[in-house]
Design a protein around this motif. Structure first.
Motif, PDB file in Angstrom:
ATOM      1  N   ARG A 129      -6.574  -3.301  -3.252  1.00 32.34           N
ATOM      2  CA  ARG A 129      -5.278  -3.973  -3.116  1.00 32.34           C
ATOM      3  C   ARG A 129      -5.344  -5.104  -2.094  1.00 32.34           C
ATOM      4  NH1 ARG A 129      -1.356  -0.432  -5.462  1.00 32.34           N
ATOM      5  NH2 ARG A 129      -2.043   1.750  -5.482  1.00 32.34           N
ATOM      6  N   ASN A 151      -9.018   2.364  -3.019  1.00 32.53           N
ATOM      7  CA  ASN A 151      -7.822   1.738  -3.587  1.00 32.53           C
ATOM      8  C   ASN A 151      -7.198   0.736  -2.618  1.00 32.53           C
ATOM      9  OD1 ASN A 151      -7.905   2.954  -6.057  1.00 32.53           O
ATOM     10  ND2 ASN A 151      -6.439   4.564  -5.583  1.00 32.53           N
ATOM     11  N   ALA A 152      -7.164   1.098  -1.335  1.00 31.98           N
ATOM     12  CA  ALA A 152      -6.593   0.186  -0.344  1.00 31.98           C
ATOM     13  C   ALA A 152      -7.405  -1.099  -0.264  1.00 31.98           C
ATOM     14  CB  ALA A 152      -6.532   0.872   1.018  1.00 31.98           C
ATOM     15  N   ARG A 192       0.141   6.988   1.932  1.00 33.21           N
ATOM     16  CA  ARG A 192      -1.124   7.670   2.182  1.00 33.21           C
ATOM     17  C   ARG A 192      -2.256   6.684   2.427  1.00 33.21           C
ATOM     18  NH1 ARG A 192      -1.761  12.437   4.144  1.00 33.21           N
ATOM     19  NH2 ARG A 192      -1.228  13.786   2.382  1.00 33.21           N
ATOM     20  N   GLU A 193      -2.269   5.578   1.690  1.00 35.09           N
ATOM     21  CA  GLU A 193      -3.296   4.559   1.918  1.00 35.09           C
ATOM     22  C   GLU A 193      -3.176   3.979   3.319  1.00 35.09           C
ATOM     23  OE1 GLU A 193      -3.713   3.118  -2.769  1.00 35.09           O
ATOM     24  OE2 GLU A 193      -2.465   1.993  -1.353  1.00 35.09           O
ATOM     25  N   ARG A 194      -1.948   3.719   3.760  1.00 37.69           N
ATOM     26  CA  ARG A 194      -1.760   3.199   5.123  1.00 37.69           C
ATOM     27  C   ARG A 194      -2.203   4.226   6.161  1.00 37.69           C
ATOM     28  NH1 ARG A 194       3.249   1.579   2.915  1.00 37.69           N
ATOM     29  NH2 ARG A 194       4.350   3.158   4.165  1.00 37.69           N
ATOM     30  N   ARG A 236     -14.755  -0.394   3.929  1.00 38.28           N
ATOM     31  CA  ARG A 236     -13.831   0.189   4.886  1.00 38.28           C
ATOM     32  C   ARG A 236     -13.517  -0.763   6.041  1.00 38.28           C
ATOM     33  NH1 ARG A 236     -14.004   6.079   7.087  1.00 38.28           N
ATOM     34  NH2 ARG A 236     -15.066   6.320   5.108  1.00 38.28           N
ATOM     35  N   HIS A 275      -8.562   6.925  -1.516  1.00 38.64           N
ATOM     36  CA  HIS A 275      -7.512   6.081  -0.948  1.00 38.64           C
ATOM     37  C   HIS A 275      -8.100   4.851  -0.259  1.00 38.64           C
ATOM     38  CE1 HIS A 275      -4.220   8.656  -2.004  1.00 38.64           C
ATOM     39  NE2 HIS A 275      -4.662   9.677  -1.281  1.00 38.64           N
ATOM     40  N   LEU A 276      -9.245   5.000   0.393  1.00 39.45           N
ATOM     41  CA  LEU A 276      -9.885   3.852   1.039  1.00 39.45           C
ATOM     42  C   LEU A 276     -10.311   2.814   0.006  1.00 39.45           C
ATOM     43  CD1 LEU A 276     -12.061   5.636   3.747  1.00 39.45           C
ATOM     44  CD2 LEU A 276     -10.134   4.098   4.174  1.00 39.45           C
ATOM     45  N   LEU A 278      -6.028   4.376   6.236  1.00 37.12           N
ATOM     46  CA  LEU A 278      -6.550   3.167   6.883  1.00 37.12           C
ATOM     47  C   LEU A 278      -6.347   3.210   8.390  1.00 37.12           C
ATOM     48  CD1 LEU A 278      -5.642   0.126   4.593  1.00 37.12           C
ATOM     49  CD2 LEU A 278      -7.917   0.947   5.197  1.00 37.12           C
ATOM     50  N   LEU A 311       0.849  -1.189   0.000  1.00 37.03           N
ATOM     51  CA  LEU A 311       0.000   0.000   0.000  1.00 37.03           C
ATOM     52  C   LEU A 311       0.884   1.239   0.000  1.00 37.03           C
ATOM     53  CD1 LEU A 311      -2.808  -0.853   2.602  1.00 37.03           C
ATOM     54  CD2 LEU A 311      -2.663  -1.480   0.188  1.00 37.03           C
ATOM     55  N   THR A 312       0.356   2.313  -0.542  1.00 37.28           N
ATOM     56  CA  THR A 312       1.093   3.564  -0.506  1.00 37.28           C
ATOM     57  C   THR A 312       1.092   4.121   0.915  1.00 37.28           C
ATOM     58  OG1 THR A 312      -0.811   4.984  -0.931  1.00 37.28           O
ATOM     59  CG2 THR A 312       0.306   4.041  -2.858  1.00 37.28           C
TER      60      THR A 312
END
Length: 251
Positions: A230, A226-227, A192-194, A236, A223-224, A197, A189-190
């Motif tokens: 992945r 995309n996370a 920002r994604e982490r 969420r 971002h949520l 989250l 994860l990027t």
């Protein structure tokens, strides 16, 4: 025990009976007399991972009428196609509250209509309402967790349990996948994604996260999504649960 403590504890368990014992405790805490976990695994019939798994304390008579476990492999696909609960899960619809008086929240009208006969039979088995949680991971074709009560209720009575039940069931699915031999490699994860989250996992809304990180609410949701993609889950809550289980984020 705090709702998050319940969910976090189930991630640490090392045996399926322990996971289901935790589910029984969660059910009692929220006033559900009945609970069950049902899943069809993507890899069928092996010594470690059965193609179909159903656990909980619903009566054998109810399961005999409504469980694909008691059908032949040839009949299973037809039964799953006809089951409105499986249709709800496979369409990626959200957690749903329901009553045996015929009310179902957060589903499609056509599924609600097909579910009416099932709800009538559930009432014959003593159920009055409950919550069904669709569960997703790379290891299953479909899965769901159901909590039911024998007390008279309406959808408003069930609403307070939606969020904690979704969180708990999502964490339970992570443990069930791990204990049934599902792969546990962590996707990348990027940063920002982490970060997004992490804040979501401790209960912040998208708007609150946007204020903390000084980005737009739309960007937070981007971002949520995309996370979750992945992590191969939907939503969420499941994304937070899987990220925590894989050690991608921590609290």
């Amino acid at each position: 025990m705090h709702d998050w403590d319940d969910a976090n504890a189930v991630l640490q368990l090392r045996a399926i009976p322990e996971v289901m014992a935790a589910a029984a405790r969660f059910a009692r805490h929220w006033g559900y007399e009945l609970h069950g976990y049902t899943a069809r695994y993507a890899v069928p019939h092996s010594s470690q991972r059965p193609g179909f798994l159903e656990l909980g304390n619903f009566s054998p008579e109810w399961l005999g009428k409504h469980s694909a476990r008691r059908l032949t492999d040839e009949d299973t696909a037809t039964r799953e196609h006809e089951d409105p609960r499986v249709q709800h899960v496979r369409l990626g619809l959200p957690i749903s509250a329901w009553t045996t008086s015929g009310r179902i929240g957060y589903t499609r009208t056509d599924i609600e209509q097909r579910a009416r006969a099932l709800l009538c039979r559930a009432r014959d088995f003593g159920m009055r309402g409950g919550i069904t949680v669709p569960l997703h991971s790379s290891s299953v074709d479909w899965a769901m967790m159901t909590f039911a009560t024998q007390r008279p209720c309406d959808l408003r009575d069930l609403a307070p349990g939606l969020a904690p039940t979704l969180l708990f069931a999502s964490c339970l699915q992570v443990s069930m996948g791990r204990l049934n031999g599902a792969a546990t490699h962590a996707p990348t994860l990027t940063p920002r994604e982490r970060e997004v989250l992490h804040w979501a996992a401790i209960g912040k809304t998208s708007w609150e996260i946007s204020m903390i990180l000084l980005i737009s609410e739309r960007t937070v949701n981007f971002h949520l999504i995309n996370a979750a993609r992945r992590l191969q889950v939907k939503g969420r809550g499941p994304a937070c649960a899987r990220a925590l289980a894989l050690g991608i984020i921590s609290l």
